[in-house]
Write an enzyme that holds these catalytic residues in place. Structure first.
Site, PDB file in Angstrom:
ATOM      1  N   GLU A 332       0.812  -1.234   0.000  1.00 50.18           N
ATOM      2  CA  GLU A 332       0.000   0.000   0.000  1.00 50.18           C
ATOM      3  C   GLU A 332       0.840   1.277   0.000  1.00 50.18           C
ATOM      4  O   GLU A 332       0.515   2.259   0.668  1.00 50.18           O
ATOM      5  CB  GLU A 332      -0.996  -0.018   1.179  1.00 50.18           C
ATOM      6  CG  GLU A 332      -1.965  -1.187   1.050  1.00 50.18           C
ATOM      7  CD  GLU A 332      -2.882  -1.388   2.249  1.00 50.18           C
ATOM      8  OE1 GLU A 332      -2.792  -0.631   3.222  1.00 50.18           O
ATOM      9  OE2 GLU A 332      -3.684  -2.343   2.196  1.00 50.18           O
ATOM     10  N   GLU A 439      -6.482 -10.100  -2.877  1.00 53.55           N
ATOM     11  CA  GLU A 439      -7.229 -10.237  -1.607  1.00 53.55           C
ATOM     12  C   GLU A 439      -8.726 -10.128  -1.860  1.00 53.55           C
ATOM     13  O   GLU A 439      -9.444  -9.471  -1.107  1.00 53.55           O
ATOM     14  CB  GLU A 439      -6.789  -9.140  -0.614  1.00 53.55           C
ATOM     15  CG  GLU A 439      -5.300  -9.074  -0.390  1.00 53.55           C
ATOM     16  CD  GLU A 439      -4.841  -7.966   0.559  1.00 53.55           C
ATOM     17  OE1 GLU A 439      -5.688  -7.314   1.196  1.00 53.55           O
ATOM     18  OE2 GLU A 439      -3.624  -7.757   0.645  1.00 53.55           O
TER      19      GLU A 439
END
Ligand SMILES: *[C@@H]1O[C@H](CO)[C@@H](O)[C@H](O)[C@H]1NC(C)=O
Ligand SMILES: *[C@@H]1O[C@H](CO)[C@@H](O)[C@H](O)[C@H]1NC(C)=O
Ligand SMILES: *[C@@H]1O[C@H](CO)[C@@H](O)[C@H](O)[C@H]1NC(C)=O
Ligand SMILES: *[C@@H]1O[C@H](CO)[C@@H](O)[C@H](O)[C@H]1NC(C)=O
Ligand SMILES: *[C@@H]1O[C@H](CO)[C@@H](O)[C@H](O)[C@H]1NC(C)=O
Ligand SMILES: *[C@@H]1O[C@H](CO)[C@@H](O)[C@H](O)[C@H]1NC(C)=O
Ligand SMILES: *[C@@H]1O[C@H](CO)[C@@H](O)[C@H](O)[C@H]1NC(C)=O
Ligand SMILES: *[C@@H]1O[C@H](CO)[C@@H](O)[C@H](O)[C@H]1NC(C)=O
Ligand SMILES: *[C@@H]1O[C@H](CO)[C@@H](O)[C@H](O)[C@H]1NC(C)=O
Ligand SMILES: *[C@@H]1O[C@H](CO)[C@@H](O)[C@H](O)[C@H]1NC(C)=O
Ligand SMILES: *[C@@H]1O[C@H](CO)[C@@H](O)[C@H](O)[C@H]1NC(C)=O
Length: 570
Positions: A332, A439
């Site tokens: 991220e 994910e």
């Protein structure tokens, strides 16, 4: 001039609407333009497709008929709203260009009568040449919409041409996905079983079993798998790749400074290895300030932060060297900048460099959320994620990194915007690096099974996507958003979808008769096989001692048609 929540400014485009049933427009499934990053001096001609096109505006001449869209300058021709029907999928495309600035984002927004805005896609536009903006909308209610373009700032002066909005029913969209799957995930294979004298062995039967599919649909797992025999059985019966949700993270492996504990991760890796399950590493570091081990958050001296961070990278990467298919390195790092703030603007690039030196063979991912799943995202948009990967690779010493892009895929419990997702994957894929959905999940909702299937098929039918990992599990796993089986390991509706797709995406136990004739060009004798490794047996009902086994690899690299010759010595 209206300002909207995202900080963008909207420019009304008065549309000249015409309803045509045959027109010229960009195909959302076509890769010819989308996999190119450059913009065009002149938008290329595209082939007309027999599809319902609601809006098709073109101009012949670049110089004097392009549409100028700016704060005052709506196109004054006229305006008619476009009527959308719930249940359909609308793909949008337009060529856009900036008139004053260079290299700014241009997006498309659909506004419903109630004023609700749906962001439909974006592109980084240039001055002086045309860039293709693709995307679309899957309306959750029937009604009219207006189409807007948005620039990155108020001053943006945008030109557009060749606007197109195409309507697909869900069935048409799936048909197009299936056609693409046929092209990108399969090869035509021709089997020729002959005697030495080159005549066909009549009635021979060719049995095929795919032992290793090349496209993997995997599933995340957590420490509870170590405590539940049922969970382990459930997992091993289905999945060939996994990643651990938290167990490899720094805050789990070094809760106390200097006291590393890899027990859980090691045991999970052992379970995976024993069951031939590949493991994707998640994650070396995480750029979110909240997600550091608590003791790291308390370090004040940047040099000390650097020391413990380097130690972390060395420790986890050396431990699992050669055992993982890939690593999220700085998770991220488009949304967050914990390490950059403390250690300098190039911190991520340096950590990717160190990771590369420690394990040159492992794929190194940029992994972000909201990139394909949230059209409203302003931070980790497809363009920004792609640019982050480019920035890392551009750093000295990083040229040969095996890079890849991970799109997490945490979808909201609403109708997914499939054309937006496809255009986002086009952008991520334009680097030519593998894209993984890493994910994938969605909160529980009445249509979860249906929406998940749509998303999974969209990803599978995109050529840039090389694998998918869902974040779900049986009830005992505690994955409470995407529950795939109940406490007795009976499937939920969503679990049924996953099992259906696992079956569909792997070719288990097929039999084909040897219908081979002398006509080598007769394509009707070809079979279509999914890419991967196969175990092939040739047998014959009468010739009892005829039994030949071979291994067959069907790959993209072999071209669209492979010929397999089996010569019987009898
Ligand atoms: C744009 O419009 C022109 C004129 O109709 C047409 O020739 C061209 O193929 C269109 N380009 C695209 C990319 O649709
Ligand atoms: C459509 O979706 C929006 C945003 O998710 C929601 O606010 C709205 O109520 C939905 N409309 C219908 C008719 O479901
Ligand atoms: C070819 O060989 C097979 C088996 O040896 C035999 O049955 C068949 O008649 C042969 N065909 C020709 C055309 O010679
Ligand atoms: C091929 O034969 C071998 C040995 O008899 C067997 O183990 C295997 O399962 C067979 N494979 C297929 C695809 O039938
Ligand atoms: C085919 O492969 C599957 C999974 O790899 C295996 O479970 C099955 O036993 C195989 N079948 C044969 C006939 O070899
Ligand atoms: C290490 O972790 C394991 C599993 O998470 C735990 O059971 C064990 O107590 C830990 N060891 C130490 C020394 O903290
Ligand atoms: C960081 O590590 C270096 C080399 O091991 C050491 O010399 C230095 O004192 C450390 N810095 C801090 C603040 O601990
Ligand atoms: C990388 O992989 C190749 C082949 O897969 C192998 O020959 C080579 O030794 C590996 N390099 C390292 C540093 O592990
Ligand atoms: C960051 O990396 C870029 C590209 O390699 C380089 O030009 C720049 O000087 C670096 N900045 C710092 C502060 O190291
Ligand atoms: C779960 O499936 C088993 C058979 O596999 C069945 O006997 C049982 O009744 C099912 N349980 C529930 C709660 O549906
Ligand atoms: C197979 O059986 C045929 C007769 O049915 C015989 O002629 C041939 O020699 C046998 N081949 C082998 C390899 O045993």
């Amino acid at each position: 001039m209206k300002s909207i929540n995202s900080g963008f400014f909207l420019f009304m485009l008065f549309l000249f609407m015409c309803l045509v049933y045959l027109g010229i427009a960009i195909d959302p499934f076509s890769q010819s333009h989308s996999l190119k990053t450059e913009c065009m001096m002149k938008p290329p001609r595209s082939i007309a497709k027999q599809e319902l096109i609601l809006l098709s505006r073109s101009v012949e001449d670049d110089s004097d008929q392009e549409w100028e869209i700016d704060e005052n300058g709506a196109i004054r021709e006229m305006t008619q709203r476009i009527q959308l029907q719930k249940g359909n999928i609308y793909s949008f495309s337009a060529w856009v260009k900036l008139r004053e600035e260079n290299d700014k984002k241009v997006g498309v927004v659909f506004r419903s009568e109630s004023g609700r805005l749906v962001h439909g896609g974006e592109v980084r536009a240039k001055q002086g040449c045309w860039s293709l903006l693709k995307g679309g909308i899957v309306p959750n209610a029937s009604g009219p919409v207006d189409i807007f373009f948005k620039g990155e700032d108020r001053e943006a002066k945008i030109s557009a041409k060749n606007l197109s909005l195409k309507q697909f029913s869900k069935e048409e969209w799936k048909l197009r996905q299936d056609q693409l799957i046929e092209k990108i995930r399969k090869n035509k294979v021709r089997f020729e079983v002959t005697y030495k004298n080159n005549t066909a062995v009549k009635d021979a039967v060719i049995s095929l079993n795919q032992t290793k599919p090349s496209f993997l649909l995997g599933c995340g797992m957590n420490f509870r798998i170590l405590q539940s025999e049922g969970y382990r059985k459930w997992f091993a019966a289905r999945f060939a790749i996994t990643s651990f949700t938290n167990e490899m993270k720094w805050y789990r492996t070094e809760e106390v400074r200097g006291k590393e504990n890899y027990t859980a991760a090691d045991s999970m890796l052992k379970f995976a290895e024993e069951n031939n399950i590949l493991v994707r590493g998640h994650t070396v570091l995480w750029d979110d300030p909240r997600m550091q081990p608590s003791w790291v958050k308390n370090i004040k001296d940047p040099e000390d932060v650097m020391n413990v961070t380097l130690n972390r990278i060395n420790s986890v990467m050396n431990r699992y060297k050669g055992k993982l298919t890939g690593w999220d390195v700085v998770n991220e790092n488009v949304h967050w900048d914990y390490f950059e703030k403390i250690l300098g603007v190039n911190a991520s690039s340096r950590f990717y460099n160190l990771a590369y030196k420690l394990d040159p063979n492992v794929t190194l991912f940029v992994n972000e959320y909201n990139t394909i799943e949230n059209p409203k995202e302003v931070t980790a948009t497809p363009i920004k994620v792609k640019e982050k990967m480019e920035e890392i690779l551009a750093n000295q010493g990083n040229e040969n990194i095996k890079g890849a892009i991970g799109a997490q895929g945490h979808f909201s419990p609403t109708q997914p915007n499939l054309p937006y997702m496809r255009s986002a994957l086009d952008t991520l894929g334009s680097l030519g690096l593998p894209v993984w959905i890493t994910e994938l999940d969605m909160p529980t909702c009445p249509n979860q099974a249906k929406y998940m299937e749509e998303i999974l098929r969209e990803a599978y039918s995109h050529p840039a996507v090389e694998g998918i990992i869902i974040f779900g599990g049986p009830e005992v796993s505690g994955f409470d958003k995407l529950t795939l089986a109940d406490k007795d390991f009976n499937n939920t509706e969503t679990g049924d979808v996953i099992d259906k797709l696992l079956k569909e995406w792997q070719q288990i136990n097929s039999q084909i008769p040897n219908i081979f004739t002398v006509d080598h060009e007769n394509e009707e004798e070809d079979v279509s096989l999914l890419h991967g490794l196969y175990n092939v047996n040739v047998t014959h009902p009468q010739i009892k001692n005829l039994s030949t086994s071979l291994c067959l690899e069907v790959t993209k690299e072999m071209g669209p048609r492979q010929v397999v010759r089996v010569v019987i010595d009898a």
